[in-house]
Scaffold this active site. Structure first.
Site, PDB file in Angstrom:
ATOM      1  N   GLU A 262       0.841  -1.216   0.000  1.00  0.00           N
ATOM      2  CA  GLU A 262       0.000   0.000   0.000  1.00  0.00           C
ATOM      3  C   GLU A 262       0.869   1.255   0.000  1.00  0.00           C
ATOM      4  O   GLU A 262       0.908   1.985   0.987  1.00  0.00           O
ATOM      5  CB  GLU A 262      -0.844   0.061   1.272  1.00  0.00           C
ATOM      6  CG  GLU A 262      -1.681  -1.121   1.546  1.00  0.00           C
ATOM      7  CD  GLU A 262      -2.026  -1.217   3.023  1.00  0.00           C
ATOM      8  OE1 GLU A 262      -2.891  -2.027   3.343  1.00  0.00           O
ATOM      9  OE2 GLU A 262      -1.441  -0.495   3.843  1.00  0.00           O
ATOM     10  N   TYR A 305       6.468  16.901  11.118  1.00  0.00           N
ATOM     11  CA  TYR A 305       7.375  15.744  11.139  1.00  0.00           C
ATOM     12  C   TYR A 305       8.843  16.151  11.109  1.00  0.00           C
ATOM     13  O   TYR A 305       9.706  15.285  10.970  1.00  0.00           O
ATOM     14  CB  TYR A 305       7.139  14.860   9.903  1.00  0.00           C
ATOM     15  CG  TYR A 305       5.766  14.314   9.721  1.00  0.00           C
ATOM     16  CD1 TYR A 305       5.196  13.467  10.674  1.00  0.00           C
ATOM     17  CD2 TYR A 305       5.041  14.610   8.574  1.00  0.00           C
ATOM     18  CE1 TYR A 305       3.937  12.937  10.480  1.00  0.00           C
ATOM     19  CE2 TYR A 305       3.774  14.075   8.372  1.00  0.00           C
ATOM     20  CZ  TYR A 305       3.236  13.240   9.332  1.00  0.00           C
ATOM     21  OH  TYR A 305       1.991  12.711   9.120  1.00  0.00           O
ATOM     22  N   CYS A 331       0.603  32.960  11.568  1.00  0.00           N
ATOM     23  CA  CYS A 331       1.060  33.453  12.856  1.00  0.00           C
ATOM     24  C   CYS A 331       1.450  32.297  13.763  1.00  0.00           C
ATOM     25  O   CYS A 331       0.779  31.977  14.750  1.00  0.00           O
ATOM     26  CB  CYS A 331       0.015  34.359  13.489  1.00  0.00           C
ATOM     27  SG  CYS A 331      -0.063  35.908  12.602  1.00  0.00           S
ATOM     28  N   GLU A 332       2.485  31.626  13.358  1.00  0.00           N
ATOM     29  CA  GLU A 332       3.125  30.508  14.056  1.00  0.00           C
ATOM     30  C   GLU A 332       4.551  30.516  13.514  1.00  0.00           C
ATOM     31  O   GLU A 332       4.817  31.135  12.494  1.00  0.00           O
ATOM     32  CB  GLU A 332       2.493  29.163  13.653  1.00  0.00           C
ATOM     33  CG  GLU A 332       1.072  28.938  14.072  1.00  0.00           C
ATOM     34  CD  GLU A 332       0.896  28.623  15.541  1.00  0.00           C
ATOM     35  OE1 GLU A 332       1.883  28.205  16.189  1.00  0.00           O
ATOM     36  OE2 GLU A 332      -0.224  28.803  16.037  1.00  0.00           O
ATOM     37  N   TYR A 359       1.035  13.945   1.103  1.00  0.00           N
ATOM     38  CA  TYR A 359       0.722  14.594   2.385  1.00  0.00           C
ATOM     39  C   TYR A 359       0.945  16.111   2.348  1.00  0.00           C
ATOM     40  O   TYR A 359       1.341  16.716   3.330  1.00  0.00           O
ATOM     41  CB  TYR A 359       1.531  13.943   3.529  1.00  0.00           C
ATOM     42  CG  TYR A 359       1.379  12.445   3.529  1.00  0.00           C
ATOM     43  CD1 TYR A 359       0.184  11.859   3.931  1.00  0.00           C
ATOM     44  CD2 TYR A 359       2.394  11.616   3.062  1.00  0.00           C
ATOM     45  CE1 TYR A 359       0.017  10.486   3.880  1.00  0.00           C
ATOM     46  CE2 TYR A 359       2.238  10.230   3.012  1.00  0.00           C
ATOM     47  CZ  TYR A 359       1.041   9.679   3.420  1.00  0.00           C
ATOM     48  OH  TYR A 359       0.875   8.324   3.372  1.00  0.00           O
TER      49      TYR A 359
HETATM   50  C1  LIG Z   1      -0.417   5.870   5.389  1.00  0.00           C
HETATM   51  C2  LIG Z   1      -0.535   4.448   5.122  1.00  0.00           C
HETATM   52  C3  LIG Z   1       0.175   3.874   4.062  1.00  0.00           C
HETATM   53  C4  LIG Z   1       1.107   4.640   3.150  1.00  0.00           C
HETATM   54  O1  LIG Z   1       2.288   5.077   3.737  1.00  0.00           O
HETATM   55  P1  LIG Z   1       3.381   5.823   2.839  1.00  0.00           P
HETATM   56  O2  LIG Z   1       4.479   6.132   3.769  1.00  0.00           O
HETATM   57  O3  LIG Z   1       2.772   7.061   2.286  1.00  0.00           O
HETATM   58  O4  LIG Z   1       3.793   4.922   1.749  1.00  0.00           O
HETATM   59  C5  LIG Z   1      -0.034   2.529   3.833  1.00  0.00           C
HETATM   60  N1  LIG Z   1      -0.866   1.785   4.597  1.00  0.00           N
HETATM   61  C6  LIG Z   1      -1.555   2.311   5.623  1.00  0.00           C
HETATM   62  C7  LIG Z   1      -2.464   1.454   6.422  1.00  0.00           C
HETATM   63  C8  LIG Z   1      -1.405   3.649   5.929  1.00  0.00           C
HETATM   64  O5  LIG Z   1      -2.081   4.177   6.961  1.00  0.00           O
END
Ligand SMILES: *Cc1c(COP(=O)(O)O)cnc(C)c1O
Length: 404
Positions: A262, A305, A331-332, A359
């Site tokens: 994923e 991060y 304003c941060e 992101y």
């Molecule tokens: C955010 C997320 C990802 C993707 O992470 P990346 O660092 O963007 O590749 C995959 N699986 C799950 C369950 C997530 O929450």
């Protein structure tokens, strides 16, 4: 693949204004193909983590490549369906949601990934063996060194602890739940195949307790370079090793399963450039600041991060290099980049913030009543506006003024 040039980005800034997110479509396709082709001799399937960037045009682009989706909220599920994905191409991986939301997803026909024993019990009582589900396990391996983006460690809220496997088995057996997949996602900073494979081995061991598996889902953790010298995931070498280990596991398990991932960042991060304008140059006793027409409301990763995003002055590429801190207008203390060597910045110059595909826009907000920016997709040499910048009306749309 030919990268988008700064000249083309300047043209986009002139036509669509700033701040604007620009995504290079060919780069997205290229990254998808690169990952997809890195796992020899196994049936690999990718579900794009849409929380990274969820514009409908980006989703459709990936759908056309044969990619599936990973959704983390019911709203993301609906966005995926709206983009044309079949329900069964979407994996829903929620955490801490009401069981009603899971029922809604089941009714839509999407795949369910369960990350909590109490939800598994509810799922079992409600569906028994009629609806299969995947289990999100936490193997407790540490990915990278950064606490915010490590989700596999002992204190993480994500997943069912691998140490609770006995309990899980009892729930599964008593409700006759059909577990069709095992899943882990250990965070976004896995540096080498060893960490990945340690988690994978734990899942392979766990698999012996589940006879109905159709796939193993190893989440993400593929790292892309944000600056020169960053260690990036060597996708070929990690692909070879994971494929080898997976094939061996399938042999032991007695059936050929699918190997799922994923990826979010890996697919879209590098495709994105965030274009901002230098509003002011401000000299203080120790620092020269560039104040831009954006900030943590549009790109929060540097503050949230401590992420590094490379910045270039694309309006003055021949200018002499000077040292700047690039800051936002919120304003941060919203510093986008400390002590950066940039070609001399003049008020009005366009700065390119790189790796802004993942992101960026999806984490943007209206703090300080600022408006979310436009998004542009650059595809086959053409720039397409794919989201209008917000207007003030968008900010107060849901406000209700009452007589009190
Ligand atoms: C955010 C997320 C990802 C993707 O992470 P990346 O660092 O963007 O590749 C995959 N699986 C799950 C369950 C997530 O929450």
């Amino acid at each position: 693949m030919k990268e988008i040039t700064n000249k083309e980005l300047l043209k986009i800034a002139a036509n669509f204004g700033t701040p604007t997110y620009v995504y290079h479509a060919e780069k997205i396709i290229d990254q998808y193909q690169k990952l997809k082709n890195s796992f020899p001799e196994v049936k690999v399937h990718l579900h794009y983590a849409m929380k990274a960037l969820n514009n409908i045009n980006v989703l459709k682009l990936l759908k056309a490549q044969g990619c599936g989706l990973d959704a983390v909220s019911i709203q993301e599920v609906y966005l995926g369906l709206r983009a044309g994905f079949e329900a069964q191409e979407i994996m829903y991986t929620p955490n801490c949601v009401d069981f009603d939301e899971i029922k809604e997803a089941v009714e839509l026909g999407v795949m369910i990934n369960i990350d909590n024993i109490s939800i598994l019990e509810q799922f079992g009582s409600y569906y028994g063996d009629s609806v299969p589900c995947c289990l999100r396990l936490n193997p407790h391996i540490m990915a990278g060194g950064h606490s915010h983006i490590s989700v596999g460690h002992i204190d993480s809220k994500f997943g069912i602890s691998i140490y609770q496997l006995r309990h899980v088995q009892r729930v599964v057996q008593s409700h006759k739940i059909k577990v069709n997949g095992l899943h882990m996602h250990t965070g976004s900073d896995i540096l080498d195949a060893d960490v990945f494979l340690r988690g994978a081995e734990l899942l392979f061991d766990a698999a012996e307790s589940f006879p109905d598996l159709e796939f193993m889902d190893f989440g993400s953790g593929f790292k892309v370079g944000y600056k020169d010298g960053d260690i990036v995931t060597d996708i070929n070498s990690i692909g070879q090793r994971i494929s080898g280990a997976f094939k061996e596991f399938c042999g032991r398990y007695g059936r050929e399963l699918e190997l799922w991932f994923e990826p979010g960042k890996f697919i879209v991060s590098e495709s994105g450039s965030f274009l901002v304008k230098a509003n002011v140059i401000k000299q203080t006793t120790s620092t020269v600041f560039v104040g831009v027409n954006s900030g943590q409301n549009h790109l929060i990763r540097p503050m949230f991060y401590d992420a590094y995003h490379h910045i270039e002055n694309i309006s003055n590429p021949e200018g002499i290099k000077r040292l700047y801190s690039v800051v936002g207008y919120i304003c941060e203390t919203d510093t986008l980049g400390y002590d950066r060597q940039l070609n001399e910045v003049r008020e009005g110059d366009v700065l390119r913030i790189k790796n802004a595909g993942a992101y960026g826009f999806t984490m943007s907000n209206n703090y300080n009543a600022r408006l979310r920016p436009a998004e542009v997709l650059y595809y086959k040499g053409q720039a397409h506006l794919i989201r209008k910048a917000e207007t003030l009306e968008d900010v107060y749309r849901n406000e209700i003024e009452v007589e009190i």
